[in-house]
Design a protein around this motif. Structure first.
Motif, PDB file in Angstrom:
ATOM      1  N   GLY A  20      -9.960-105.094  14.020  1.00  0.00           N
ATOM      2  CA  GLY A  20     -10.428-106.095  14.963  1.00  0.00           C
ATOM      3  C   GLY A  20      -9.723-106.003  16.293  1.00  0.00           C
ATOM      4  N   SER A  21      -8.488-105.549  16.294  1.00  0.00           N
ATOM      5  CA  SER A  21      -7.737-105.499  17.539  1.00  0.00           C
ATOM      6  C   SER A  21      -6.704-104.389  17.443  1.00  0.00           C
ATOM      7  CB  SER A  21      -7.021-106.833  17.773  1.00  0.00           C
ATOM      8  OG  SER A  21      -5.966-106.982  16.846  1.00  0.00           O
ATOM      9  N   LYS A  81     -12.842 -99.027  20.925  1.00  0.00           N
ATOM     10  CA  LYS A  81     -13.308-100.083  20.058  1.00  0.00           C
ATOM     11  C   LYS A  81     -14.378 -99.570  19.113  1.00  0.00           C
ATOM     12  CE  LYS A  81     -14.303-104.512  21.587  1.00  0.00           C
ATOM     13  NZ  LYS A  81     -14.627-105.411  22.687  1.00  0.00           N
ATOM     14  N   TYR A  82     -15.239 -98.719  19.653  1.00  0.00           N
ATOM     15  CA  TYR A  82     -16.332 -98.190  18.840  1.00  0.00           C
ATOM     16  C   TYR A  82     -15.793 -97.465  17.627  1.00  0.00           C
ATOM     17  CZ  TYR A  82     -20.304 -95.375  17.405  1.00  0.00           C
ATOM     18  OH  TYR A  82     -21.291 -94.786  16.666  1.00  0.00           O
ATOM     19  N   TYR A 122     -10.915-114.327  19.562  1.00  0.00           N
ATOM     20  CA  TYR A 122     -10.308-113.327  18.699  1.00  0.00           C
ATOM     21  C   TYR A 122     -11.228-112.981  17.539  1.00  0.00           C
ATOM     22  CZ  TYR A 122      -6.911-111.430  15.359  1.00  0.00           C
ATOM     23  OH  TYR A 122      -6.263-110.655  14.447  1.00  0.00           O
ATOM     24  N   ASN A 167     -14.533-111.237  18.579  1.00  0.00           N
ATOM     25  CA  ASN A 167     -14.246-109.830  18.755  1.00  0.00           C
ATOM     26  C   ASN A 167     -14.291-109.107  17.415  1.00  0.00           C
ATOM     27  OD1 ASN A 167     -13.416-107.595  20.121  1.00  0.00           O
ATOM     28  ND2 ASN A 167     -11.851-108.727  21.236  1.00  0.00           N
ATOM     29  N   PHE A 168     -13.643-109.730  16.468  1.00  0.00           N
ATOM     30  CA  PHE A 168     -13.512-109.192  15.124  1.00  0.00           C
ATOM     31  C   PHE A 168     -14.876-108.959  14.484  1.00  0.00           C
ATOM     32  CE2 PHE A 168     -11.260-109.275  10.991  1.00  0.00           C
ATOM     33  CZ  PHE A 168     -10.202-108.485  11.394  1.00  0.00           C
ATOM     34  N   GLU A 190     -24.932 -89.291  15.069  1.00  0.00           N
ATOM     35  CA  GLU A 190     -24.026 -90.422  14.864  1.00  0.00           C
ATOM     36  C   GLU A 190     -23.750 -91.142  16.181  1.00  0.00           C
ATOM     37  OE1 GLU A 190     -21.828 -93.251  13.208  1.00  0.00           O
ATOM     38  OE2 GLU A 190     -20.808 -92.053  14.723  1.00  0.00           O
ATOM     39  N   THR A 197      -4.810-100.213  24.143  1.00  0.00           N
ATOM     40  CA  THR A 197      -5.265-101.483  24.723  1.00  0.00           C
ATOM     41  C   THR A 197      -5.940-101.235  26.062  1.00  0.00           C
ATOM     42  OG1 THR A 197      -3.005-101.682  25.550  1.00  0.00           O
ATOM     43  CG2 THR A 197      -3.594-103.016  23.654  1.00  0.00           C
ATOM     44  N   PRO A 217     -11.619 -99.159  13.187  1.00  0.00           N
ATOM     45  CA  PRO A 217     -12.044-100.015  12.081  1.00  0.00           C
ATOM     46  C   PRO A 217     -11.377-101.388  12.132  1.00  0.00           C
ATOM     47  CG  PRO A 217     -10.435 -98.410  11.300  1.00  0.00           C
ATOM     48  CD  PRO A 217     -10.608 -98.178  12.783  1.00  0.00           C
ATOM     49  N   ARG A 259     -16.956-106.162  16.042  1.00  0.00           N
ATOM     50  CA  ARG A 259     -16.509-104.801  15.862  1.00  0.00           C
ATOM     51  C   ARG A 259     -16.644-104.314  14.430  1.00  0.00           C
ATOM     52  NH1 ARG A 259     -18.235-103.113  19.680  1.00  0.00           N
ATOM     53  NH2 ARG A 259     -17.752-101.191  18.603  1.00  0.00           N
ATOM     54  N   PHE A 260     -16.709-105.233  13.491  1.00  0.00           N
ATOM     55  CA  PHE A 260     -16.689-104.788  12.116  1.00  0.00           C
ATOM     56  C   PHE A 260     -18.033-104.236  11.706  1.00  0.00           C
ATOM     57  CE2 PHE A 260     -12.726-105.997   9.886  1.00  0.00           C
ATOM     58  CZ  PHE A 260     -12.706-104.842   9.132  1.00  0.00           C
ATOM     59  N   GLU A 261     -18.131-102.922  11.794  1.00  0.00           N
ATOM     60  CA  GLU A 261     -19.394-102.266  11.538  1.00  0.00           C
ATOM     61  C   GLU A 261     -19.657-102.082  10.060  1.00  0.00           C
ATOM     62  OE1 GLU A 261     -21.705 -99.459  13.873  1.00  0.00           O
ATOM     63  OE2 GLU A 261     -19.732 -98.502  13.880  1.00  0.00           O
ATOM     64  N   TYR A 262     -18.614-101.630   9.390  1.00  0.00           N
ATOM     65  CA  TYR A 262     -18.824-101.116   8.044  1.00  0.00           C
ATOM     66  C   TYR A 262     -18.622-102.182   6.968  1.00  0.00           C
ATOM     67  CZ  TYR A 262     -18.566 -96.764  10.568  1.00  0.00           C
ATOM     68  OH  TYR A 262     -18.780 -95.759  11.449  1.00  0.00           O
ATOM     69  N   PHE A 270      -9.641-102.535  26.074  1.00  0.00           N
ATOM     70  CA  PHE A 270     -10.071-103.337  24.938  1.00  0.00           C
ATOM     71  C   PHE A 270     -10.947-104.506  25.353  1.00  0.00           C
ATOM     72  CE2 PHE A 270      -9.959-103.498  20.517  1.00  0.00           C
ATOM     73  CZ  PHE A 270     -10.080-104.822  20.146  1.00  0.00           C
ATOM     74  N   GLN A 271     -10.725-105.018  26.534  1.00  0.00           N
ATOM     75  CA  GLN A 271     -11.506-106.158  26.995  1.00  0.00           C
ATOM     76  C   GLN A 271     -12.961-105.753  27.266  1.00  0.00           C
ATOM     77  OE1 GLN A 271      -9.914-108.812  26.711  1.00  0.00           O
ATOM     78  NE2 GLN A 271      -7.853-107.974  26.644  1.00  0.00           N
TER      79      GLN A 271
END
Lengths: 440, 397
Positions: free
Chosen positions: B377-378, B371-372, A108, A111-112, B253, B361, B375, A115-118, B364-365
């Motif tokens: 996590g899930s 996902k891109y 979990y 993943n977090f 971008e 979802t 902002p 993904r956290f780009e900013y 998501f896997q």
């Protein structure tokens, strides 16, 4: 009297249920002039020599290695957090997470962070490392155990006190090295934590810990029975000492309000053990009839996703909300803003959270499958699986605010008396009995 | 003759911050100003400013022969004003060339068409007024959020004064044997319709830098040859329209500068205009340029340009999305009834489709575009923050 105490959690840096209980116990012991040398899973080889009551919050540190001790005493720290970082105290409670949960948690967070780009990734990466490190929890227990000999030989004490399976191996080593008596404290068995059979390796550690121990403290009769039936431990050395709570509200002002409507609270880890699905099912029944109620599920855990999806599937709108993980201050705020607390646990060795909820004057419903049910009169007790009864009792409390308030008030007065001081008197008796000496 | 119709989507949502139950009722702003500012500045520097500069240069160079169209959402314009006003100025400079068409859409890039027709019309009008005020342009062409379209949409838009053209996705299951290169009319035969030519659009938007793609690298020569090949399907003299619709953020971008995307765009108009069979057109030019009676085409089921499915499943597939949408539109109607303009503005910012997209979802896997763009996590975190934010709104009514 002086105690060498091993535990895996201790607030403020880590605060799971075990940490909360240990804090209460140590503080209570210090009040009664019992000295404690506390050993935690720190990165550095240190212990915490606790001598007076304020030490429980200040946590003075001593290094085992004299050269490191000199280095440490010459270092200036601006804050306690800085000091704790220096000795390397882990900030995630691991003992209340099962092995499979760690894996889920790890995925979990991974993943977090990816993904956290900013945002800066650093704090999340730190959390991740704390959870998993490079090794598993067993590796950490191994490392902790390997150090036990050093502590046992260096320090002076009358009795050894080890909390939960993570520190039992260390307790056994210390006992062997020093010849002092060992008290093993059972806060939760692997059967409780896993909500099923759990990890066999942990059963074995629990078994050998309690077998080697000279005394076993169980946090409830419920737990004592489990210790006897599942581990076949000699009943003669089992002592029941119920947990207590630390909440001290001097000027109780009653409910605060986030929501206009009554708030029904679940607060705990969202795992099988805590029965979050029974809470959800009851909410579903109630919201059909009473849409003007808010259910809040506070906490985090491996069943969180499942409950989120299910609550959405039931179309409970925004009447069933989630908080995510809450820190201690937020937990207090959540209690103060709720009206009814529900402990829906499938198997709860004790359950300090209901005591805390009650001290905030919440009307409380508790699972009969809990230790706390043994010590509380002014709470509604139900079988965790009886969702319809839970819903009926909740409806009764929703419909009758006077009865709700009355139950909350009675409960609040009742738990005022359930303080750690009394529990610690019993713990000291266990120490005295164990080492075969009566001290005044 | 084949006309290249470029339409670029410019959009930025107001992302929601981590919003806890305990934040409800405290008068806290639920939007993540810091993050929104950061994203806006980043995208401004990587995409909006350099691409606007490039387009301006090309428009100057080809003296009106090169033209493009934009749909810019109200939430993007607001955030330009707040965080990157120079972007707004550069769009105004483009508007002054008279070589840029601005399209109409919902101000908040919302899904209101699916849930609340009055709100939908309100947001369309808000957007029209904003475009008029900012760029001096009254939109004639309409595109709904993410090219979402079904038959009833064209009827609503027809009733709004001024709209003559509508855009949507060239979905295979609707087109069947037909080509998206021709002009169509909606089922009631009121509006002209242009359909996105998704393969060539996506060659630029998604595949441009994909080294695993057999056509990599995509050169201007290759692309113009493909366009000319398309022209061969028309044996008569009917005008064709190659509708290249994409996110504006494609430039710099999604496809970074290093991929050569700017170079590609820089050389495309010159190469294309060298052929006597290629021109550039606005969507609204089709009214003049369609030299035949367009066929009417019906979209009984909703379509969009999102994901492989090209339906609504990016925003409305799982239970979280359904529950969030239903709860939101219920609260929105109560906010409207309360007549509180401050709350209505917050509610409308929460109507932006992106919030529901983050809850998807679907893949998501596997790690994909959802996902891109998210902002959070899930999807569950996105859902939690959204539900808490709309509950805060509800408690303030």
């Amino acid at each position: 009297m002086k105690v060498l105490m091993f535990t895996w959690e201790f607030p403020p840096l880590i605060s799971g249920g075990l940490g909360t209980a240990c804090y209460g116990i140590v503080k209570g012991l210090l009040k009664k002039d019992v000295e404690v040398d506390l050993v935690l899973p720190t990165k550095e080889e240190v212990y915490f020599p606790l001598r007076k009551v304020t030490d429980v919050d200040d946590l003075p540190v001593k290094f085992i290695s004299p050269s490191k001790e000199i280095e440490y005493s010459n270092t200036v720290f601006k804050t306690n957090t800085e000091r704790f970082r220096y000795v390397g105290i882990s900030s995630v409670p691991e003992s209340y997470i099962s092995v499979s949960e760690i894996q889920t948690f790890y995925e979990y967070f991974k993943n977090f962070t990816e993904r956290f780009e900013y945002r800066t990734k650093v704090p999340f990466q730190e959390i991740l490392n704390n959870i998993m490190g490079s090794e598993s929890i067993f590796e950490k227990v191994k490392e902790f155990t390997l150090r036990a000999q050093r502590y046992a030989q260096t320090l002076e004490y009358d009795v050894i006190h080890a909390h939960d399976w993570l520190t039992y191996p260390a307790g056994i080593i210390a006992k062997t090295v020093s010849g002092r008596k060992l008290v093993c404290h059972m806060h939760a068995t692997e059967f409780d934590r896993s909500g099923g059979a759990g990890d066999e390796r942990i059963h074995k550690i629990e078994y050998s810990g309690m077998t080697e121990a000279d005394s076993v403290i169980a946090v409830s009769r419920y737990t004592a029975e489990m210790v006897i039936s599942r581990y076949q431990i000699d009943t003669g050395k089992i002592n029941v000492v119920h947990n207590a709570h630390n909440i001290d509200i001097k000027n109780f002002e009653g409910r605060k309000r986030i929501f206009k409507d009554p708030v029904i609270l679940f607060l705990g880890r969202i795992t099988l053990q805590k029965g979050p699905d029974y809470f959800l099912e009851a909410a579903r029944i109630i919201l059909e009839k009473y849409p003007r109620v808010r259910f809040v599920m506070a906490g985090a855990g491996d069943m969180e996703k499942k409950i989120v999806h299910k609550s959405a599937k039931y179309r409970l709108k925004n009447r069933f909300l989630f908080t995510g993980f809450l820190n201690a201050a937020h937990v207090a705020e959540m209690f103060a803003n709720s009206d009814i607390y529900v402990l829906s646990s499938v198997s709860e060795p004790f359950g300090i959270a209901p005591l805390e909820a009650m001290s905030y004057g919440l009307a409380t419903i508790i699972s009969k499958q809990s230790g706390v049910a043994e010590v509380i009169e002014n709470a509604i007790k139900i079988d965790f699986w009886d969702v319809q009864l839970l819903a009926d009792e909740l409806i009764r409390l929703i419909e009758d605010p006077v009865a709700r308030k009355e139950l909350g008030e009675k409960g609040r007065h009742e738990v005022e008396l359930i303080k750690w001081d009394k529990a610690c008197e019993e713990i000291i008796k266990v120490y005295e009995k164990t080492i075969g000496r009566i001290e005044k | 003759m084949i006309n290249l119709v470029f339409y670029f989507q410019v959009h930025q949502p107001y992302r929601i911050k981590n919003f806890s139950v305990l934040d409800i009722g405290k008068g806290k702003d639920c939007f993540d100003d810091e993050l929104n500012a950061e994203v806006m500045r980043k995208v401004a520097n990587k995409c909006y400013l350099p691409t606007n500069k490039l387009l301006l240069k090309l428009i100057d160079k080809y003296e009106g022969k090169f033209k493009v169209s934009f749909s810019i959402t109200g939430t993007a314009i607001e955030q330009f004003r707040k965080y990157a006003p120079e972007v707004l100025y550069s769009f105004r400079d483009l508007a002054k060339t008279n070589c840029v068409e601005f399209l109409g859409e919902t101000y908040y890039h919302s899904l209101s068409f699916l849930y609340d027709k009055n709100e939908f019309i309100d947001q369309v009008r808000m957007h029209r007024e904003t475009i008029k005020k900012e760029f001096g342009f009254s939109p004639i062409t309409f595109r709904n959020t993410e090219l979402i379209y079904q038959d009833s949409l064209s009827d609503y838009i027809w009733e709004e004064e001024g709209f003559k053209v509508i855009l949507t996705e060239g979905v295979d299951r609707i087109l069947d044997w037909r080509s998206p290169l021709y002009t169509y009319k909606d089922w009631s035969k009121n509006l002209y319709m242009l359909l996105k030519f998704y393969s060539l659009s996506d060659d630029i938007a998604f595949r441009f830098s994909n080294k695993g793609w057999v056509e990599y690298p995509l050169t201007v020569d290759k692309f113009v040859k493909w366009i000319l090949d398309l022209n061969l399907i028309e044996k008569g003299k009917k005008n064709l329209f190659l509708n290249l619709f994409m996110d504006y953020e494609t430039f710099g971008e999604h496809q970074w500068e290093e991929t050569g995307i700017f170079e590609f765009m820089h050389h495309l108009p010159g190469k294309a205009l060298k052929s006597r069979n290629i021109e550039f057109a606005w969507p609204s030019d089709i009214i003049e340029k369609t030299n035949y009676q367009p066929e009417s085409i019906s979209f009984p089921e909703p379509v969009s340009w999102a994901d492989m499915e090209r339906d609504l499943s990016a925003w409305r597939e799982n239970d979280m999305q359904y529950n969030a949408l239903e709860t939101f539109y219920d609260i929105l109607s109560r906010v409207k009834a309360s007549g509180n303009p401050e709350l209505l503005e917050i509610a409308r910012k929460l109507s932006t489709s992106d919030h529901f997209y983050y809850m998807s979802t679907k893949y998501f896997q596997d790690g994909d575009v959802h996902k891109y763009f998210s902002p959070y996590g899930s999807p569950e975190t996105g859902y939690r923050n959204f539900m808490n934010a709309i509950t805060d709104l509800e408690e303030r009514i």
